[in-house]
Design an enzyme around this catalytic site. Structure first.
Site, PDB file in Angstrom:
ATOM      1  N   MET A 122       0.848  -1.194   0.000  1.00  0.00           N
ATOM      2  CA  MET A 122       0.000   0.000   0.000  1.00  0.00           C
ATOM      3  C   MET A 122       0.881   1.241   0.000  1.00  0.00           C
ATOM      4  SD  MET A 122      -2.983   0.711   2.770  1.00  0.00           S
ATOM      5  CE  MET A 122      -4.296   1.871   2.471  1.00  0.00           C
ATOM      6  N   GLU A 181       6.340  -8.800 -16.474  1.00  0.00           N
ATOM      7  CA  GLU A 181       5.880  -7.765 -15.555  1.00  0.00           C
ATOM      8  C   GLU A 181       4.388  -7.849 -15.251  1.00  0.00           C
ATOM      9  OE1 GLU A 181       7.549  -5.619 -13.940  1.00  0.00           O
ATOM     10  OE2 GLU A 181       9.349  -4.988 -15.010  1.00  0.00           O
TER      11      GLU A 181
END
Length: 498
Positions: free
Chosen positions: A223, A280
């Site tokens: 976060m 990715e």
């Protein structure tokens, strides 16, 4: 809630997944050279139970690997169950409830971690010449990757030189040899900021990485909290109790006491090495790597029969989307509401690989502003793109709150039918951009800007609190009595889903 224990302890988390039949114990010997990663990728894409590999060829006896720790589930009504368990929430939690729990923790008082003398992660301790990262089942995740990745579902632990800021942040690390790894320390991310503080003192950065840490700690580490906010206290606020920590062997950092594996050492002041390429989280396999800092491992502590969790990045959904995207959603909602914008939900659609956030606008609140599409889009952009979570998300989609923004089908429908190509697309070419966004060109990357956009899917009437048309669907086209009757007789009609 009895799920708090699972959110605080990785092995309890695994036990709960097993109890729910959301985990497969793979006893067949597998190779760390692509095989276990290929299994994990298929698990993501088919939304199957998480695989726990018990026998990996060539690795030390007892070492295990868990794939897809926060993958999506196929069972209807429990699609987010693995993610919810990370946060101590019940398995039927939906996006609104998940975001609400994260936001509640953001506003709660931080609960200090529990610092203790020892813990399960100290069951085995390797120092100096004993250190050998290659003994662990370090996987090759994609055939075109530049190396094997030890850290894909762990978090960095660093501390500011004045000891006021303890930062936990998700990051990847590629294996170089028995005691060295390499990976990004982006200057705009917290690990890069703290590394710069140490660099100004002419010192290498004391560092650790926790793998198989408490699931809630992994979620919080993913976060983008404000600069200077320490994640350990936030984990406590999220779960209502402090997370147990122990001190590292070599550099005085505090790490989760019941982590599976902790690597510790320092981030080199100047030494770099080629890292990548790597498949990715945007879903692309890049062809070139880049020079990144070297992480020197001076000690390893680990539990007996350690479990290495992995994220096999690629097309959504995987942990970069389910964990990171969800935590960003909660922060963006907090940002826009704090700015007084009439928004009741924000959701980073997993299918969009964290490249857009959908913003649900309260149409009645919007009407009170007396604005229009262009003014409102620019106002939202100014608020969101100047924030840390907004820096990470390149596109915003604005829709009325008659759309369930956690339902990608509804979002696509709104995008296709409500956004005018000439009047509803707004570009922000000078706004700072996150460098990992895949569509940026060399000019954008050199400028550090160029990829931000807002797409308006609000009809002109909605800015006056009116509706251009209703929605023709099961939910909206029939009286409640008819819907209840149909649902009650569903099996009687002959449908299987009862």
């Amino acid at each position: 809630m009895h799920w708090i224990e699972q959110a605080l302890d990785f092995r309890s988390f695994i036990g709960e997944l097993r109890r729910r039949k959301d985990l497969i114990d793979v006893s067949t010997e597998v190779s760390a050279d692509l095989e276990l990663a290929a299994v994990t990728r298929r698990v993501y894409e088919e939304r199957l139970p998480a695989p726990l590999f018990h026998r990996i060829a060539g690795s030390m006896p007892g070492a295990r690997v868990l794939g897809a720790p926060a993958g999506m589930c196929s069972e209807k009504g429990q699609e987010y169950a693995r993610l919810a368990l990370h946060l101590g929430l019940p398995p039927d939690s939906r996006p609104k409830a998940i975001v609400a729990a994260i936001r509640a923790a953001m506003k709660a008082e931080a609960i200090a971690p529990l610092r203790q003398a020892t813990g399960p992660v100290k069951e085995n301790i390797w120092r100096g010449e004993e250190v050998d990262l290659t003994r662990f089942p370090v996987p090759l995740l994609h055939a075109q990757d530049g190396g094997r990745y030890f850290g894909t579902y762990g978090f960095h632990v660093v501390q500011s030189p004045d000891k006021t800021w303890d930062s936990w942040g998700i990051g990847r690390l590629m294996l170089l040899d028995r005691n060295r790894l390499t990976g990004p320390a982006i200057p705009t991310q917290h690990i890069g900021m703290i590394r710069e503080m140490w660099s100004r003192e002419g010192k290498a950065t004391p560092w650790a990485m926790a793998l198989g840490a408490p699931p809630a700690a992994v979620a919080v580490a993913g976060m983008p909290l404000p600069t200077g906010v320490s994640e350990p206290g936030y984990v406590g606020a999220l779960l209502g109790q402090g997370v147990p920590l122990v001190q590292t062997e070599t550099n005085g950092l505090w790490v989760p006491a019941n982590a599976e594996i902790v690597l510790e050492g320092e981030i080199s002041l100047e030494e770099t090495a080629m890292e990548g390429p790597m498949g990715e989280y945007h879903g692309y396999q890049h062809h070139q790597g880049g020079m990144q800092p070297v992480f020197h491992v001076e000690a390893i502590t680990f539990r007996d029969d350690p479990i290495l969790p992995i994220c096999v990045a690629g097309t959504p959904p995987e942990e970069n989307h389910t964990i990171w995207g969800t935590m960003v959603s909660a922060q963006l909602l907090d940002v826009v509401q704090a700015a007084g914008l009439p928004v009741d939900m924000v959701w980073c659609s997993y299918e969009a690989a964290t490249c857009w956030a959908v913003v649900s606008v309260d149409v009645q609140g919007l009407a009170a502003l007396g604005t229009n599409a262009a003014e409102f889009a620019h106002r939202v952009a100014k608020v969101v793109f100047s924030s840390h979570p907004g820096y990470l998300i390149p596109k915003l989609i604005l829709v009325g709150n008659d759309i369930d923004i956690a339902d990608i089908n509804q979002v696509v429908w709104a995008l296709a039918t409500r956004s005018h190509p000439a009047h509803d697309h707004f570009s922000f070419p000078t706004v700072r951009e996150f460098p990992m966004v895949p569509y940026l060109n060399d000019e954008d990357k050199a400028a550090g800007a160029g990829g931000k956009a807002v797409i308006n899917c609000l009809y002109p009437e909605q800015f006056r609190g009116e509706s251009r048309a209703g929605i023709a669907s099961f939910e909206h086209s029939y009286p409640e009595a008819v819907k209840r009757k149909v649902l009650a007789r569903w099996c009687e009609y002959g449908f299987d889903a009862c």
